[in-house]
Design a protein around this motif. Structure first.
Motif, PDB file in Angstrom:
ATOM      1  N   LEU A  14     -31.453 -65.759 -32.337  1.00 45.59           N
ATOM      2  CA  LEU A  14     -30.717 -65.125 -31.243  1.00 45.59           C
ATOM      3  C   LEU A  14     -31.649 -64.436 -30.257  1.00 45.59           C
ATOM      4  N   ALA A  15     -32.776 -63.931 -30.765  1.00 49.48           N
ATOM      5  CA  ALA A  15     -33.727 -63.252 -29.887  1.00 49.48           C
ATOM      6  C   ALA A  15     -34.651 -64.217 -29.169  1.00 49.48           C
ATOM      7  N   LEU A  16     -34.688 -65.480 -29.595  1.00 51.70           N
ATOM      8  CA  LEU A  16     -35.619 -66.444 -29.026  1.00 51.70           C
ATOM      9  C   LEU A  16     -35.424 -66.660 -27.519  1.00 51.70           C
ATOM     10  N   PRO A  17     -34.193 -66.865 -27.006  1.00 56.11           N
ATOM     11  CA  PRO A  17     -34.054 -67.064 -25.546  1.00 56.11           C
ATOM     12  C   PRO A  17     -34.597 -65.897 -24.727  1.00 56.11           C
ATOM     13  N   ALA A  18     -34.296 -64.674 -25.155  1.00 60.48           N
ATOM     14  CA  ALA A  18     -34.805 -63.504 -24.430  1.00 60.48           C
ATOM     15  C   ALA A  18     -36.322 -63.416 -24.529  1.00 60.48           C
ATOM     16  N   ALA A  19     -36.865 -63.759 -25.702  1.00 61.98           N
ATOM     17  CA  ALA A  19     -38.318 -63.714 -25.869  1.00 61.98           C
ATOM     18  C   ALA A  19     -39.007 -64.741 -24.973  1.00 61.98           C
ATOM     19  N   LEU A  20     -38.447 -65.946 -24.896  1.00 57.52           N
ATOM     20  CA  LEU A  20     -39.032 -66.975 -24.036  1.00 57.52           C
ATOM     21  C   LEU A  20     -38.964 -66.571 -22.572  1.00 57.52           C
ATOM     22  N   TRP A  21     -37.854 -65.974 -22.175  1.00 56.96           N
ATOM     23  CA  TRP A  21     -37.724 -65.514 -20.781  1.00 56.96           C
ATOM     24  C   TRP A  21     -38.751 -64.431 -20.482  1.00 56.96           C
ATOM     25  N   MET A  22     -38.936 -63.475 -21.402  1.00 57.53           N
ATOM     26  CA  MET A  22     -39.910 -62.408 -21.187  1.00 57.53           C
ATOM     27  C   MET A  22     -41.323 -62.968 -21.103  1.00 57.53           C
ATOM     28  N   ILE A  23     -41.629 -63.946 -21.950  1.00 59.43           N
ATOM     29  CA  ILE A  23     -42.967 -64.535 -21.922  1.00 59.43           C
ATOM     30  C   ILE A  23     -43.213 -65.252 -20.602  1.00 59.43           C
ATOM     31  N   GLY A  24     -42.216 -66.042 -20.156  1.00 61.38           N
ATOM     32  CA  GLY A  24     -42.392 -66.814 -18.929  1.00 61.38           C
ATOM     33  C   GLY A  24     -42.340 -65.987 -17.662  1.00 61.38           C
ATOM     34  N   ALA A  25     -41.502 -64.935 -17.653  1.00 56.59           N
ATOM     35  CA  ALA A  25     -41.299 -64.164 -16.428  1.00 56.59           C
ATOM     36  C   ALA A  25     -42.172 -62.923 -16.339  1.00 56.59           C
ATOM     37  N   VAL A  26     -42.694 -62.445 -17.464  1.00 57.05           N
ATOM     38  CA  VAL A  26     -43.460 -61.192 -17.455  1.00 57.05           C
ATOM     39  C   VAL A  26     -44.874 -61.398 -18.003  1.00 57.05           C
ATOM     40  N   VAL A  27     -44.978 -61.884 -19.223  1.00 58.64           N
ATOM     41  CA  VAL A  27     -46.274 -61.943 -19.888  1.00 58.64           C
ATOM     42  C   VAL A  27     -47.220 -62.915 -19.185  1.00 58.64           C
ATOM     43  N   VAL A  28     -46.764 -64.144 -18.933  1.00 59.56           N
ATOM     44  CA  VAL A  28     -47.625 -65.146 -18.316  1.00 59.56           C
ATOM     45  C   VAL A  28     -48.092 -64.720 -16.920  1.00 59.56           C
ATOM     46  N   PRO A  29     -47.209 -64.241 -16.007  1.00 60.76           N
ATOM     47  CA  PRO A  29     -47.713 -63.791 -14.702  1.00 60.76           C
ATOM     48  C   PRO A  29     -48.724 -62.650 -14.795  1.00 60.76           C
ATOM     49  N   VAL A  30     -48.501 -61.712 -15.720  1.00 54.26           N
ATOM     50  CA  VAL A  30     -49.450 -60.601 -15.869  1.00 54.26           C
ATOM     51  C   VAL A  30     -50.804 -61.121 -16.346  1.00 54.26           C
ATOM     52  N   LEU A  31     -50.802 -62.060 -17.276  1.00 53.50           N
ATOM     53  CA  LEU A  31     -52.063 -62.623 -17.757  1.00 53.50           C
ATOM     54  C   LEU A  31     -52.772 -63.401 -16.650  1.00 53.50           C
ATOM     55  N   LEU A  32     -52.025 -64.093 -15.808  1.00 54.30           N
ATOM     56  CA  LEU A  32     -52.637 -64.819 -14.692  1.00 54.30           C
ATOM     57  C   LEU A  32     -53.282 -63.859 -13.696  1.00 54.30           C
ATOM     58  N   ILE A  33     -52.579 -62.756 -13.383  1.00 55.95           N
ATOM     59  CA  ILE A  33     -53.142 -61.760 -12.471  1.00 55.95           C
ATOM     60  C   ILE A  33     -54.420 -61.166 -13.065  1.00 55.95           C
ATOM     61  N   LEU A  34     -54.375 -60.860 -14.367  1.00 59.67           N
ATOM     62  CA  LEU A  34     -55.557 -60.305 -15.028  1.00 59.67           C
ATOM     63  C   LEU A  34     -56.714 -61.296 -14.983  1.00 59.67           C
ATOM     64  N   TRP A  35     -56.428 -62.580 -15.197  1.00 56.89           N
ATOM     65  CA  TRP A  35     -57.455 -63.616 -15.163  1.00 56.89           C
ATOM     66  C   TRP A  35     -58.084 -63.736 -13.778  1.00 56.89           C
ATOM     67  N   VAL A  36     -57.243 -63.751 -12.736  1.00 52.86           N
ATOM     68  CA  VAL A  36     -57.757 -63.872 -11.369  1.00 52.86           C
ATOM     69  C   VAL A  36     -58.619 -62.670 -11.009  1.00 52.86           C
ATOM     70  N   SER A  37     -58.264 -61.490 -11.530  1.00 55.55           N
ATOM     71  CA  SER A  37     -59.032 -60.280 -11.186  1.00 55.55           C
ATOM     72  C   SER A  37     -60.473 -60.348 -11.685  1.00 55.55           C
ATOM     73  N   PHE A  38     -60.747 -61.212 -12.670  1.00 57.37           N
ATOM     74  CA  PHE A  38     -62.102 -61.337 -13.209  1.00 57.37           C
ATOM     75  C   PHE A  38     -62.863 -62.520 -12.624  1.00 57.37           C
ATOM     76  N   TRP A  39     -62.241 -63.265 -11.712  1.00 54.56           N
ATOM     77  CA  TRP A  39     -62.947 -64.407 -11.139  1.00 54.56           C
ATOM     78  C   TRP A  39     -64.159 -63.931 -10.344  1.00 54.56           C
ATOM     79  N   GLY A  40     -65.271 -64.637 -10.521  1.00 58.14           N
ATOM     80  CA  GLY A  40     -66.481 -64.313  -9.782  1.00 58.14           C
ATOM     81  C   GLY A  40     -66.966 -65.496  -8.973  1.00 58.14           C
ATOM     82  N   GLY A  41     -68.160 -65.387  -8.409  1.00 59.84           N
ATOM     83  CA  GLY A  41     -68.712 -66.470  -7.603  1.00 59.84           C
ATOM     84  C   GLY A  41     -68.087 -66.522  -6.226  1.00 59.84           C
ATOM     85  N   ARG A  42     -68.531 -67.444  -5.439  1.00 61.35           N
ATOM     86  CA  ARG A  42     -68.018 -67.591  -4.073  1.00 61.35           C
ATOM     87  C   ARG A  42     -66.811 -68.511  -4.006  1.00 61.35           C
ATOM     88  N   ALA A  43     -66.756 -69.489  -4.901  1.00 59.20           N
ATOM     89  CA  ALA A  43     -65.637 -70.435  -4.883  1.00 59.20           C
ATOM     90  C   ALA A  43     -64.428 -69.800  -5.545  1.00 59.20           C
TER      91      ALA A  43
END
Length: 287
Positions: A14-43
């Motif tokens: 019963l908790a699985l749909p809410a967990a999947l929504w939280m992962i897709g709508a909250v966790v994944v975007p936050v991890l992507l933002i965190l990843w981009v913040s560490f990008w280095g180099g010129r490209a």
């Protein structure tokens, strides 16, 4: 009453749909933002090396460091103002106002404006705050000032006024709920024991409503910290906070800098929420 046990397989399914929504709508975007913040180099690409250079540039700029302090101070100021106004409104509606119909009518009149978009309500403040706006015309008509006051629009004062109108409901709503849970017999018993009204409020009412106060303060804090629309609309380009600094970096195609500020803003918000939860057990709100 539900017969599903807390840790049974059915509970997890019963908790699985809410967990999947939280992962897709909250966790994944936050991890992507965190990843981009560490990008280095010129490209600017996912193949860029990970580095702390972006954070070093941000924290090496005194203007940006001062901006963090200004944002936190602004949020704290709004929390105090909205908290006091919200509590007064909630106390008046739930304790002082005896007529149930009038209480409902006033509460609806308080809520209905919030059915519209926050951006629309922020824009609606512009005609009130301008040099030729409603507030200045009223001040001139009353003879309080001889010339229009310019501190309302495109200023921190105007931003604060607009945000107080936007977020006072968030501070008062949880307090209304907590006041409704207090049995009138508690106040009556305290008054029977000759306790003055101030003592009744300090020893009985306020401690019982403290979880609602904290919840309201958390809601105000999170919304003020993340509110870039009101800052941009009322403050124009003259006032900068962390929220609209992200927008400025994004519009300038500085995505790594925008990601860095986003991570810092999320960290400040997380620290604020954790600190609030250590003050009082906010789970009592649903008790």
């Amino acid at each position: 009453m539900s017969t599903i046990r807390a840790r049974s397989p059915a509970a997890y399914w019963l908790a699985l749909p809410a967990a999947l929504w939280m992962i897709g709508a909250v966790v994944v975007p936050v991890l992507l933002i965190l990843w981009v913040s560490f990008w280095g180099g010129r490209a600017f690409s996912p193949a860029s090396p990970l580095t702390f250079d972006n954070y070093a540039r941000f924290f090496g700029n005194r203007t940006y460091l001062a901006l963090i302090g200004q944002t936190l101070l602004h949020a704290a100021t709004l929390m105090v103002i909205c908290g006091v106004l919200g509590y007064c409104i909630a106390y008046f509606l739930m304790v002082k106002l005896r007529n149930a119909r009038l209480r409902t009518a006033l509460f609806l009149a308080f809520i209905i404006p919030f059915w519209t978009s926050a951006l629309i309500r922020a824009i609606a403040w512009v005609p009130f705050l301008g040099v030729n706006g409603v507030i200045n015309r009223a001040l001139l008509a009353l003879g309080i000032t001889d010339a229009p006051v310019e501190i309302f629009l495109y200023s921190r004062t105007g931003i604060s006024m607009a945000q107080v109108s936007l977020y006072t409901l968030m501070a008062s709503g949880p307090v209304v709920y907590m006041l409704a849970q207090i049995p009138p017999a508690l106040r009556e018993a305290a008054m029977t024991l000759k306790a003055p009204p101030g003592v009744v409020f300090r020893r009985v009412i306020f401690p019982l409503t403290l979880p609602g106060v904290v919840i309201g303060q958390v809601l105000v804090f999170l919304n003020v910290m993340a509110d870039f629309a009101t800052v941009q609309t009322i403050g124009g380009n003259k006032i900068a906070l962390l929220s609209n600094l992200i927008l400025n970096f994004y519009e300038g195609a500085q995505l790594r800098a925008a990601a860095v500020v986003s991570v810092i803003l999320m960290a400040c918000m997380l620290i604020g929420v954790v600190a609030a939860m250590r003050v009082v057990d906010i789970r009592k709100l649903g008790g």
